[in-house]
Scaffold this motif. Structure first.
Motif, mmCIF file in Angstrom:
data_model
loop_
_atom_site.group_PDB
_atom_site.id
_atom_site.type_symbol
_atom_site.label_atom_id
_atom_site.label_comp_id
_atom_site.label_asym_id
_atom_site.label_seq_id
_atom_site.Cartn_x
_atom_site.Cartn_y
_atom_site.Cartn_z
ATOM 1 N N ALA A 41 0.834 -1.208 0.000
ATOM 2 C CA ALA A 41 0.000 0.000 0.000
ATOM 3 C C ALA A 41 0.865 1.254 0.000
ATOM 4 N N VAL A 42 1.908 1.266 0.812
ATOM 5 C CA VAL A 42 2.814 2.417 0.840
ATOM 6 C C VAL A 42 3.494 2.575 -0.517
ATOM 7 N N GLY A 43 3.913 1.465 -1.115
ATOM 8 C CA GLY A 43 4.527 1.511 -2.439
ATOM 9 C C GLY A 43 3.572 2.052 -3.489
ATOM 10 N N ALA A 44 2.322 1.654 -3.420
ATOM 11 C CA ALA A 44 1.327 2.130 -4.387
ATOM 12 C C ALA A 44 1.080 3.624 -4.228
ATOM 13 N N ILE A 45 1.028 4.103 -2.998
ATOM 14 C CA ILE A 45 0.840 5.536 -2.765
ATOM 15 C C ILE A 45 2.042 6.310 -3.290
ATOM 16 N N TRP A 46 3.242 5.812 -3.030
ATOM 17 C CA TRP A 46 4.450 6.474 -3.505
ATOM 18 C C TRP A 46 4.465 6.535 -5.035
ATOM 19 N N LEU A 47 4.101 5.428 -5.686
ATOM 20 C CA LEU A 47 4.059 5.413 -7.151
ATOM 21 C C LEU A 47 3.019 6.389 -7.694
ATOM 22 N N SER A 48 1.896 6.492 -7.038
ATOM 23 C CA SER A 48 0.866 7.423 -7.517
ATOM 24 C C SER A 48 1.359 8.861 -7.426
ATOM 25 N N VAL A 49 2.100 9.198 -6.384
ATOM 26 C CA VAL A 49 2.654 10.549 -6.258
ATOM 27 C C VAL A 49 3.697 10.795 -7.349
ATOM 28 N N VAL A 50 4.557 9.808 -7.603
ATOM 29 C CA VAL A 50 5.583 9.942 -8.639
ATOM 30 C C VAL A 50 4.937 10.120 -10.007
ATOM 31 N N PHE A 51 3.937 9.311 -10.324
ATOM 32 C CA PHE A 51 3.265 9.422 -11.619
ATOM 33 C C PHE A 51 2.517 10.743 -11.749
ATOM 34 N N PHE A 52 1.963 11.251 -10.653
ATOM 35 C CA PHE A 52 1.278 12.545 -10.683
ATOM 36 C C PHE A 52 2.273 13.646 -11.030
ATOM 37 N N LYS A 53 3.447 13.622 -10.404
ATOM 38 C CA LYS A 53 4.472 14.630 -10.701
ATOM 39 C C LYS A 53 4.934 14.526 -12.147
ATOM 40 N N MET A 54 5.114 13.304 -12.628
ATOM 41 C CA MET A 54 5.542 13.107 -14.016
ATOM 42 C C MET A 54 4.486 13.620 -14.988
ATOM 43 N N SER A 55 3.225 13.388 -14.685
ATOM 44 C CA SER A 55 2.163 13.847 -15.587
ATOM 45 C C SER A 55 2.069 15.367 -15.587
ATOM 46 N N ASN A 56 2.321 15.997 -14.448
ATOM 47 C CA ASN A 56 2.329 17.468 -14.415
ATOM 48 C C ASN A 56 3.457 18.019 -15.274
ATOM 49 N N GLU A 57 4.629 17.410 -15.190
ATOM 50 C CA GLU A 57 5.751 17.855 -16.015
ATOM 51 C C GLU A 57 5.456 17.665 -17.501
ATOM 52 N N ALA A 58 4.862 16.537 -17.844
ATOM 53 C CA ALA A 58 4.509 16.278 -19.244
ATOM 54 C C ALA A 58 3.449 17.270 -19.728
ATOM 55 N N SER A 59 2.527 17.603 -18.861
ATOM 56 C CA SER A 59 1.488 18.577 -19.220
ATOM 57 C C SER A 59 2.097 19.947 -19.489
ATOM 58 N N LYS A 60 3.044 20.348 -18.650
ATOM 59 C CA LYS A 60 3.703 21.640 -18.860
ATOM 60 C C LYS A 60 4.497 21.634 -20.159
ATOM 61 N N ALA A 61 5.185 20.534 -20.442
ATOM 62 C CA ALA A 61 5.953 20.445 -21.690
ATOM 63 C C ALA A 61 5.029 20.491 -22.900
#
Length: 67
Positions: free
Chosen positions: A19-39
């Motif tokens: 569960a902790v790993g899944a939460i961490w991955l969701s935060v990482v993917f959220f940050k990556m998607s924000n960066e991709a959106s800005k690009a």
């Protein structure tokens, strides 16, 4: 502590770790998607600027041809 209780405890700990790993991955993917959106937004601005220059060029070209 019986064998069944031990297996249940190990399964609970594994579940918490997953569960902790899944939460961490969701935060990482959220940050990556924000960066991709800005690009993508920046790329769209560049494309828009290029299209506007092309439109001006084509308007001038058509005006020259109509003379």
């Amino acid at each position: 502590m019986s064998g069944v209780e031990l297996v249940g405890l190990i399964a609970s700990i594994a579940s918490l770790i997953l569960a902790v790993g899944a939460i961490w991955l969701s935060v990482v993917f959220f940050k990556m998607s924000n960066e991709a959106s800005k690009a993508t937004t920046e790329a769209a601005k560049g494309i828009d600027a290029s299209v506007q220059r092309l439109e001006i060029y084509l308007i001038n070209y058509i005006q020259i041809l109509s003379l």
